[in-house]
Each structure stands twice: as C-alpha cells, then as structure tokens.
Design an enzyme around this catalytic site. Sequence first.
Site, PDB file in Angstrom:
ATOM      1  N   ARG A 123       6.242  -3.187   3.262  1.00 10.47           N
ATOM      2  CA  ARG A 123       7.283  -2.161   3.355  1.00 10.47           C
ATOM      3  C   ARG A 123       7.485  -1.818   4.825  1.00 10.47           C
ATOM      4  O   ARG A 123       6.539  -1.873   5.625  1.00 10.47           O
ATOM      5  CB  ARG A 123       6.871  -0.882   2.615  1.00 10.47           C
ATOM      6  CG  ARG A 123       7.076  -0.907   1.124  1.00 10.47           C
ATOM      7  CD  ARG A 123       8.558  -0.836   0.729  1.00 10.47           C
ATOM      8  NE  ARG A 123       8.725  -0.852  -0.703  1.00 10.47           N
ATOM      9  CZ  ARG A 123       8.906  -1.956  -1.447  1.00 10.47           C
ATOM     10  NH1 ARG A 123       8.947  -3.139  -0.879  1.00 10.47           N
ATOM     11  NH2 ARG A 123       9.080  -1.858  -2.754  1.00 10.47           N
TER      12      ARG A 123
ATOM     13  N   HIS B 121      15.082  -7.976   3.608  1.00 11.99           N
ATOM     14  CA  HIS B 121      14.358  -7.557   2.399  1.00 11.99           C
ATOM     15  C   HIS B 121      14.682  -8.486   1.212  1.00 11.99           C
ATOM     16  O   HIS B 121      15.160  -8.049   0.172  1.00 11.99           O
ATOM     17  CB  HIS B 121      14.671  -6.090   2.035  1.00 11.99           C
ATOM     18  CG  HIS B 121      13.627  -5.492   1.137  1.00 11.99           C
ATOM     19  ND1 HIS B 121      13.236  -4.168   1.216  1.00 11.99           N
ATOM     20  CD2 HIS B 121      12.881  -6.025   0.132  1.00 11.99           C
ATOM     21  CE1 HIS B 121      12.308  -3.915   0.296  1.00 11.99           C
ATOM     22  NE2 HIS B 121      12.085  -5.054  -0.379  1.00 11.99           N
TER      23      HIS B 121
HETATM   24  P1  NDP Z   1      -0.887  -4.878  -5.675  1.00 13.82           P
HETATM   25  O1  NDP Z   1      -0.993  -3.448  -6.090  1.00 13.82           O
HETATM   26  O2  NDP Z   1      -1.211  -5.925  -6.668  1.00 13.82           O
HETATM   27  O3  NDP Z   1      -1.813  -5.133  -4.399  1.00 13.82           O
HETATM   28  C1  NDP Z   1      -1.923  -4.241  -3.351  1.00 13.82           C
HETATM   29  C2  NDP Z   1      -3.070  -4.665  -2.458  1.00 13.82           C
HETATM   30  O4  NDP Z   1      -3.135  -3.782  -1.331  1.00 13.82           O
HETATM   31  C3  NDP Z   1      -4.439  -4.553  -3.167  1.00 13.82           C
HETATM   32  O5  NDP Z   1      -5.274  -5.608  -2.761  1.00 13.82           O
HETATM   33  C4  NDP Z   1      -4.972  -3.219  -2.641  1.00 13.82           C
HETATM   34  O6  NDP Z   1      -6.387  -3.114  -2.624  1.00 13.82           O
HETATM   35  C5  NDP Z   1      -4.446  -3.247  -1.225  1.00 13.82           C
HETATM   36  N1  NDP Z   1      -4.408  -1.896  -0.663  1.00 13.82           N
HETATM   37  C6  NDP Z   1      -3.717  -0.825  -1.084  1.00 13.82           C
HETATM   38  N2  NDP Z   1      -3.979   0.253  -0.319  1.00 13.82           N
HETATM   39  C7  NDP Z   1      -4.887  -0.151   0.588  1.00 13.82           C
HETATM   40  C8  NDP Z   1      -5.574   0.498   1.646  1.00 13.82           C
HETATM   41  N3  NDP Z   1      -5.387   1.791   1.910  1.00 13.82           N
HETATM   42  N4  NDP Z   1      -6.452  -0.219   2.366  1.00 13.82           N
HETATM   43  C9  NDP Z   1      -6.679  -1.529   2.096  1.00 13.82           C
HETATM   44  N5  NDP Z   1      -6.055  -2.215   1.108  1.00 13.82           N
HETATM   45  C10 NDP Z   1      -5.163  -1.526   0.370  1.00 13.82           C
HETATM   46  O7  NDP Z   1       0.588  -5.058  -5.101  1.00 13.82           O
HETATM   47  P2  NDP Z   1       1.462  -6.394  -5.034  1.00 13.82           P
HETATM   48  O8  NDP Z   1       0.636  -7.468  -4.431  1.00 13.82           O
HETATM   49  O9  NDP Z   1       2.105  -6.662  -6.329  1.00 13.82           O
HETATM   50  O10 NDP Z   1       2.629  -5.932  -4.014  1.00 13.82           O
HETATM   51  C11 NDP Z   1       2.315  -5.496  -2.719  1.00 13.82           C
HETATM   52  C12 NDP Z   1       3.534  -4.883  -2.058  1.00 13.82           C
HETATM   53  O11 NDP Z   1       4.476  -5.892  -1.705  1.00 13.82           O
HETATM   54  C13 NDP Z   1       4.356  -3.942  -2.930  1.00 13.82           C
HETATM   55  O12 NDP Z   1       3.782  -2.655  -2.998  1.00 13.82           O
HETATM   56  C14 NDP Z   1       5.697  -3.921  -2.208  1.00 13.82           C
HETATM   57  O13 NDP Z   1       5.738  -2.873  -1.262  1.00 13.82           O
HETATM   58  C15 NDP Z   1       5.742  -5.270  -1.507  1.00 13.82           C
HETATM   59  N6  NDP Z   1       6.784  -6.151  -2.051  1.00 13.82           N
HETATM   60  C16 NDP Z   1       7.786  -6.565  -1.196  1.00 13.82           C
HETATM   61  C17 NDP Z   1       8.751  -7.417  -1.637  1.00 13.82           C
HETATM   62  C18 NDP Z   1       9.788  -7.937  -0.709  1.00 13.82           C
HETATM   63  O14 NDP Z   1      10.727  -8.610  -1.162  1.00 13.82           O
HETATM   64  N7  NDP Z   1       9.672  -7.694   0.583  1.00 13.82           N
HETATM   65  C19 NDP Z   1       8.784  -7.888  -3.019  1.00 13.82           C
HETATM   66  C20 NDP Z   1       7.691  -7.403  -3.833  1.00 13.82           C
HETATM   67  C21 NDP Z   1       6.739  -6.560  -3.339  1.00 13.82           C
HETATM   68  P3  NDP Z   1      -7.232  -3.238  -3.980  1.00 13.82           P
HETATM   69  O15 NDP Z   1      -7.179  -4.702  -4.351  1.00 13.82           O
HETATM   70  O16 NDP Z   1      -8.583  -2.815  -3.607  1.00 13.82           O
HETATM   71  O17 NDP Z   1      -6.554  -2.357  -4.981  1.00 13.82           O
HETATM   72  C1  OXD Z   2       9.656  -4.953  -4.647  1.00 12.34           C
HETATM   73  C2  OXD Z   2      10.665  -5.316  -3.625  1.00 12.34           C
HETATM   74  O1  OXD Z   2       8.900  -4.016  -4.431  1.00 12.34           O
HETATM   75  O2  OXD Z   2      11.561  -6.139  -3.929  1.00 12.34           O
HETATM   76  O3  OXD Z   2       9.619  -5.629  -5.702  1.00 12.34           O
HETATM   77  O4  OXD Z   2      10.593  -4.820  -2.510  1.00 12.34           O
END
Ligand code: NDP
Ligand code: OXD
Length: 310
Positions: free
Chosen positions: A225, A273
């Site tokens: 993000r 994005h």
């Molecule tokens: P998940 O919830 O599956 O994974 C998030 C990961 O981040 C986990 O490993 C989590 O740790 C880690 N995390 C969260 N907070 C912290 C912290 N404070 N310190 C260290 N690690 C942290 O999410 P997704 O993989 O499904 O998606 C990730 C992000 O990708 C979404 O939230 C979104 O913002 C972004 N996204 C962007 C898109 C785009 O087109 N640009 C499309 C889709 C998503 P833990 O494993 O310990 O829980």
């Molecule tokens: C998502 C994105 O969060 O597209 O899925 O950013």
Amino acid sequence: MLATGPWRPRPWKAAFAIHADGRPVFAWPQVPDPLAVRYAVVWKPPPEAFAGLDNLAAIFSLGAGVDSIVGSIDLPDVPIVRFVSDDLTMRMTEWVVLQVLLHHRQQRSYDRQQADRFWQPLAQPAASSVRVGIMGLGELGQAAASACAMLGFQVAGWSRSRREVGGIQAYCGANELDAFLNRTDILVVLLPLTDATHGILNRRLFAKLARDGALGGPVLINAGRGGLQVEAELATALDDGTLIGASIDVFETEPLPLESPLWANPRLVITPHVAADTDPDVVARTILDQIARFEAGNAFKHVVDRQTGY
Ligand code: NDP
Ligand code: OXD
C-alpha cells in the site's frame, strides 16, 4: 449489497447476478430495504454505506487489503472477510517476478541504450548471488518468495509471526528486522497497511539495506500500500543512491498527482495499482462460495483480525 467506492458498480453487479442463484443484488445507494441485506461486498466504502444494515451477517472485501474498511467509522460488528484466491496470488507473483527480473537484468539500462542505438553488454551477476527479501510472508508474500527462490535468488522473508516456507530464510518481528534488511539486495514489500506498518518504508529503513551486494546497491519493490512508504524520503533515497532503483505500484495518493516528482525519476518504475487486479467473475464465485459454506454451518475463511487490522 455492493458498495464499490471509486470502482464502477456495473461489472461487479453483473458478475454477482450471474452467480447469485436468484438472490437479489443491489448496488449501493440503490438499496430498497436495508434490513433485508445480509451481506455487504465493499471496496473503499463510504461510512454511510453501512447505515441501517441491522441484519448484516458479514462484510466482504473486494480486495485482499482491508485498510479502507477496518478504519471506517460506524462499522457493523460482524466478520470482515478479505479476498484470497489463487487467481489474485498468481497475478501478484507475475508482477513481483517481472519487477525483480527487470532490476536484476538491468532492463532499464538496456531500454536507454536501445533509445540511443548503443550496443554495450553489461556485467550480469547470477540470480544465485542476489538476495531478495520479502516483507510480508502472507498469502501473496509466500507465493512470491517461492517463485523468486525457484529462479535461484537467495530469498528471505519477514513477518509478524515466524513463517516456515520451504527454501526461505524466515525472520520475524521488530527484533529481527535489521538482520533481515542487512542481508537484502532487493526488498519486495507485500505488507498490509495497519497502524504498525504505516510509514515503515522510510529513509532509516532504506539505509539498513545491504550495500555490498552484486547489484551495487539496494532496490525497493512495493505493491503493498502507498501508506507504507514516505514518498518524499523515497525520492531522496533514489536521488542520492541510497536506493539504486525502485518499482512502485501503490502511492500515498492515488492516482499519483501530476505534480509528483516521482513521475520523472529515471530510477523508478511506476505502475498504476495494477500489480494484482481482482477479476469480478472470480470474486463473485469466491464470495458466493463463502456464503454457501457459512449458510451450511461453517465459519468464514480469511476473517480479518480487527485488533491487528489485517
Ligand atoms: P496476508 O494477511 O496474507 O499477509 C500479510 C503478511 O504481512 C503476513 O505475513 C503478516 O505477518 C505480515 N505483517 C502484517 N503486519 C506486520 C507487521 N507489523 N510486522 C511484520 N509483518 C507483518 O495478506 P496478503 O498477502 O493477502 O496481502 C498483503 C497486502 O498486499 C494486502 O494487505 C494489500 O494491501 C496488498 N495488495 C496489493 C495489491 C495490488 O494490486 N497492489 C493486490 C492485492 C493485495 P503474519 O504472517 O505473522 O500474520
Ligand atoms: C487489493 C488491491 O487489496 O487490489 O486486493 O489492492
């Protein structure tokens, strides 16, 4: 009920209508009877979208990231279910691999050479001598990490709790962040935006990335993000060589304002994005499957923890 924020509701409504098996589907604000609404499917919803939905059973996010939902005031106290699908994961893996290879294989330099009709092979390190670090080892991060490992890169991941993924060196928590950054040449960020991660990609963090690597300096790749990065500090870091390159898909303000100096930065690759788009048909099928499971007595999968915000 669909509240699609800045996205046009028509393709979403059409996809849900195909798969809804006769259930009525309404695009907010055209909702004849708010009390009859059981499920809200949302993307960047205005807070008033939830008014009067007193019989709501769940809120579904149209995306994987839920930062625009969990921060919403007047959010009903029902499960928030985020979007997870193989389709989305593969799309993100494609984007990450493309960007990692683009920097690793010096494609930007060859683009400039082509524009100048200049033939000059550059020294090319092997992937096995380059260290990729994935921040956020969740659904998307784990798949991207595995794909990079398959290409031969030395891959590590950092998450809140320790995640064991085959072939990936695991780091977790604030105590292990510096060690993770110190061994990273290409930093790929797939974190959610939460109170704990807001602004995490700043000058101090960039300065901790490895400077002794085969690429000659560190590279940042962010598809998490925009709120994760401090853009003024990113621009400075690119200008003074703290970072030798970056690929950024997400920005503090989207669309990226015309006057942003980032547009013209030659070391920066910008995509609007689109790293992993959500496909209306896949989303509708996935959410209606979840609803069918729930109505058969099962719990929803991928429920957001409101405390951590993801
Ligand atoms: P998940 O919830 O599956 O994974 C998030 C990961 O981040 C986990 O490993 C989590 O740790 C880690 N995390 C969260 N907070 C912290 C912290 N404070 N310190 C260290 N690690 C942290 O999410 P997704 O993989 O499904 O998606 C990730 C992000 O990708 C979404 O939230 C979104 O913002 C972004 N996204 C962007 C898109 C785009 O087109 N640009 C499309 C889709 C998503 P833990 O494993 O310990 O829980
Ligand atoms: C998502 C994105 O969060 O597209 O899925 O950013």
